[in-house]
Design a protein around this motif. Structure first.
Motif, PDB file in Angstrom:
ATOM      1  N   LYS A  16       9.807  82.112  30.424  1.00 15.87           N
ATOM      2  CA  LYS A  16      11.366  81.077  30.676  1.00 15.87           C
ATOM      3  C   LYS A  16      11.705  81.372  28.930  1.00 15.87           C
ATOM      4  O   LYS A  16      10.758  81.222  27.766  1.00 15.87           O
ATOM      5  CB  LYS A  16      10.369  80.004  31.404  1.00 15.87           C
ATOM      6  CG  LYS A  16      10.631  79.567  32.341  1.00 15.87           C
ATOM      7  CD  LYS A  16      10.571  78.118  32.902  1.00 15.87           C
ATOM      8  CE  LYS A  16      10.637  77.957  33.981  1.00 15.87           C
ATOM      9  NZ  LYS A  16       9.967  76.573  34.594  1.00 15.87           N
ATOM     10  N   THR A  17      13.129  81.015  28.829  1.00 19.83           N
ATOM     11  CA  THR A  17      13.844  80.710  27.489  1.00 19.83           C
ATOM     12  C   THR A  17      14.493  80.129  27.428  1.00 19.83           C
ATOM     13  O   THR A  17      15.547  79.479  28.889  1.00 19.83           O
ATOM     14  CB  THR A  17      13.698  82.057  26.730  1.00 19.83           C
ATOM     15  OG1 THR A  17      14.226  81.550  25.161  1.00 19.83           O
ATOM     16  CG2 THR A  17      14.748  82.223  27.027  1.00 19.83           C
ATOM     17  N   ILE A  18      14.803  79.484  26.260  1.00 18.11           N
ATOM     18  CA  ILE A  18      15.912  78.556  26.339  1.00 18.11           C
ATOM     19  C   ILE A  18      17.515  79.642  25.649  1.00 18.11           C
ATOM     20  O   ILE A  18      17.394  80.336  25.001  1.00 18.11           O
ATOM     21  CB  ILE A  18      15.920  77.128  25.705  1.00 18.11           C
ATOM     22  CG1 ILE A  18      14.955  76.541  26.098  1.00 18.11           C
ATOM     23  CG2 ILE A  18      17.500  76.181  25.796  1.00 18.11           C
ATOM     24  CD1 ILE A  18      14.996  75.164  25.645  1.00 18.11           C
ATOM     25  N   ILE A  19      18.542  78.883  26.028  1.00 17.74           N
ATOM     26  CA  ILE A  19      19.741  79.562  25.135  1.00 17.74           C
ATOM     27  C   ILE A  19      20.351  77.931  24.563  1.00 17.74           C
ATOM     28  O   ILE A  19      20.416  76.993  24.780  1.00 17.74           O
ATOM     29  CB  ILE A  19      20.743  79.533  26.181  1.00 17.74           C
ATOM     30  CG1 ILE A  19      21.151  80.139  27.469  1.00 17.74           C
ATOM     31  CG2 ILE A  19      22.710  80.056  25.887  1.00 17.74           C
ATOM     32  CD1 ILE A  19      22.002  81.145  28.710  1.00 17.74           C
ATOM     33  N   GLU A  20      20.515  78.540  23.035  1.00 13.33           N
ATOM     34  CA  GLU A  20      20.707  77.910  22.081  1.00 13.33           C
ATOM     35  C   GLU A  20      21.927  77.803  21.167  1.00 13.33           C
ATOM     36  O   GLU A  20      22.730  79.039  21.482  1.00 13.33           O
ATOM     37  CB  GLU A  20      19.556  78.009  20.939  1.00 13.33           C
ATOM     38  CG  GLU A  20      18.065  77.776  21.654  1.00 13.33           C
ATOM     39  CD  GLU A  20      16.943  78.228  20.676  1.00 13.33           C
ATOM     40  OE1 GLU A  20      16.784  76.898  20.658  1.00 13.33           O
ATOM     41  OE2 GLU A  20      16.844  78.998  19.957  1.00 13.33           O
ATOM     42  N   LYS A  21      22.495  77.339  20.909  1.00 16.66           N
ATOM     43  CA  LYS A  21      24.198  77.253  19.905  1.00 16.66           C
ATOM     44  C   LYS A  21      23.706  78.244  19.100  1.00 16.66           C
ATOM     45  O   LYS A  21      22.698  77.898  17.948  1.00 16.66           O
ATOM     46  CB  LYS A  21      24.364  75.795  19.475  1.00 16.66           C
ATOM     47  CG  LYS A  21      26.034  75.950  19.035  1.00 16.66           C
ATOM     48  CD  LYS A  21      27.014  75.844  20.173  1.00 16.66           C
ATOM     49  CE  LYS A  21      28.176  75.443  19.628  1.00 16.66           C
ATOM     50  NZ  LYS A  21      29.276  76.260  19.464  1.00 16.66           N
ATOM     51  N   ASP A  22      24.657  78.834  18.353  1.00 16.52           N
ATOM     52  CA  ASP A  22      24.333  79.869  17.399  1.00 16.52           C
ATOM     53  C   ASP A  22      26.105  80.015  16.142  1.00 16.52           C
ATOM     54  O   ASP A  22      25.815  80.914  16.766  1.00 16.52           O
ATOM     55  CB  ASP A  22      23.588  81.315  17.041  1.00 16.52           C
ATOM     56  CG  ASP A  22      23.116  81.808  16.416  1.00 16.52           C
ATOM     57  OD1 ASP A  22      22.743  81.450  14.707  1.00 16.52           O
ATOM     58  OD2 ASP A  22      23.245  83.297  15.403  1.00 16.52           O
ATOM     59  N   GLY A  23      25.490  79.089  15.014  1.00 13.34           N
ATOM     60  CA  GLY A  23      27.494  78.890  15.108  1.00 13.34           C
ATOM     61  C   GLY A  23      28.608  79.000  15.991  1.00 13.34           C
ATOM     62  O   GLY A  23      28.023  77.829  16.784  1.00 13.34           O
ATOM     63  N   LYS A  24      29.659  79.725  16.058  1.00 12.65           N
ATOM     64  CA  LYS A  24      30.251  79.802  17.356  1.00 12.65           C
ATOM     65  C   LYS A  24      30.205  80.186  18.159  1.00 12.65           C
ATOM     66  O   LYS A  24      30.360  80.159  19.360  1.00 12.65           O
ATOM     67  CB  LYS A  24      31.926  80.052  17.609  1.00 12.65           C
ATOM     68  CG  LYS A  24      31.859  79.439  15.768  1.00 12.65           C
ATOM     69  CD  LYS A  24      33.707  80.108  15.681  1.00 12.65           C
ATOM     70  CE  LYS A  24      34.512  79.276  14.242  1.00 12.65           C
ATOM     71  NZ  LYS A  24      35.367  80.194  14.660  1.00 12.65           N
ATOM     72  N   ASP A  25      29.157  81.307  18.850  1.00 11.86           N
ATOM     73  CA  ASP A  25      27.979  82.253  20.048  1.00 11.86           C
ATOM     74  C   ASP A  25      26.704  80.595  20.102  1.00 11.86           C
ATOM     75  O   ASP A  25      26.414  80.159  19.813  1.00 11.86           O
ATOM     76  CB  ASP A  25      27.852  82.297  19.236  1.00 11.86           C
ATOM     77  CG  ASP A  25      29.245  83.956  19.231  1.00 11.86           C
ATOM     78  OD1 ASP A  25      29.618  83.500  19.874  1.00 11.86           O
ATOM     79  OD2 ASP A  25      28.473  85.168  17.444  1.00 11.86           O
ATOM     80  N   LEU A  26      26.480  81.998  21.594  1.00  6.02           N
ATOM     81  CA  LEU A  26      25.082  80.958  21.864  1.00  6.02           C
ATOM     82  C   LEU A  26      24.065  81.954  21.898  1.00  6.02           C
ATOM     83  O   LEU A  26      24.652  83.307  21.747  1.00  6.02           O
ATOM     84  CB  LEU A  26      24.962  81.078  23.639  1.00  6.02           C
ATOM     85  CG  LEU A  26      26.176  79.729  23.764  1.00  6.02           C
ATOM     86  CD1 LEU A  26      26.226  79.767  25.167  1.00  6.02           C
ATOM     87  CD2 LEU A  26      25.707  78.653  23.351  1.00  6.02           C
ATOM     88  N   ALA A  27      22.907  82.045  21.393  1.00  9.97           N
ATOM     89  CA  ALA A  27      21.737  82.591  21.254  1.00  9.97           C
ATOM     90  C   ALA A  27      20.892  82.383  22.327  1.00  9.97           C
ATOM     91  O   ALA A  27      20.019  82.056  22.758  1.00  9.97           O
ATOM     92  CB  ALA A  27      21.088  82.674  19.941  1.00  9.97           C
TER      93      ALA A  27
END
Length: 68
Positions: A16-27
């Motif tokens: 499992k991992t999590i989608i995070e915010k990276d500036g204007k994108d998601l990471a």
């Protein structure tokens, strides 16, 4: 890492991992165990696609240059 199990075989590489915010994108941060099982390392090129609603990441093979 919570909810992780040791990866002994490539077909068991699912953590499992999590989608995070990276500036204007998601990471998405991929655990080292998953990268190792897929044979992916820093600097490798990857292809990212969507198939049947799933994100698929495939390591691109480096170009083979004939010996001169």
């Amino acid at each position: 890492m919570e909810n992780c199990t040791r990866l002994d075989r490539k077909e068991e590489a699912a953590l499992k991992t999590i989608i995070e915010k990276d500036g204007k994108d998601l990471a998405v941060t991929l655990p080292q165990e998953v990268l190792d099982a897929a044979g992916i390392k820093i600097g490798d090129e990857i292809d990212v696609s969507v198939k049947d609603g799933r994100i698929v990441i495939i390591r691109k093979e480096p170009p083979v240059h004939p010996a001169v």
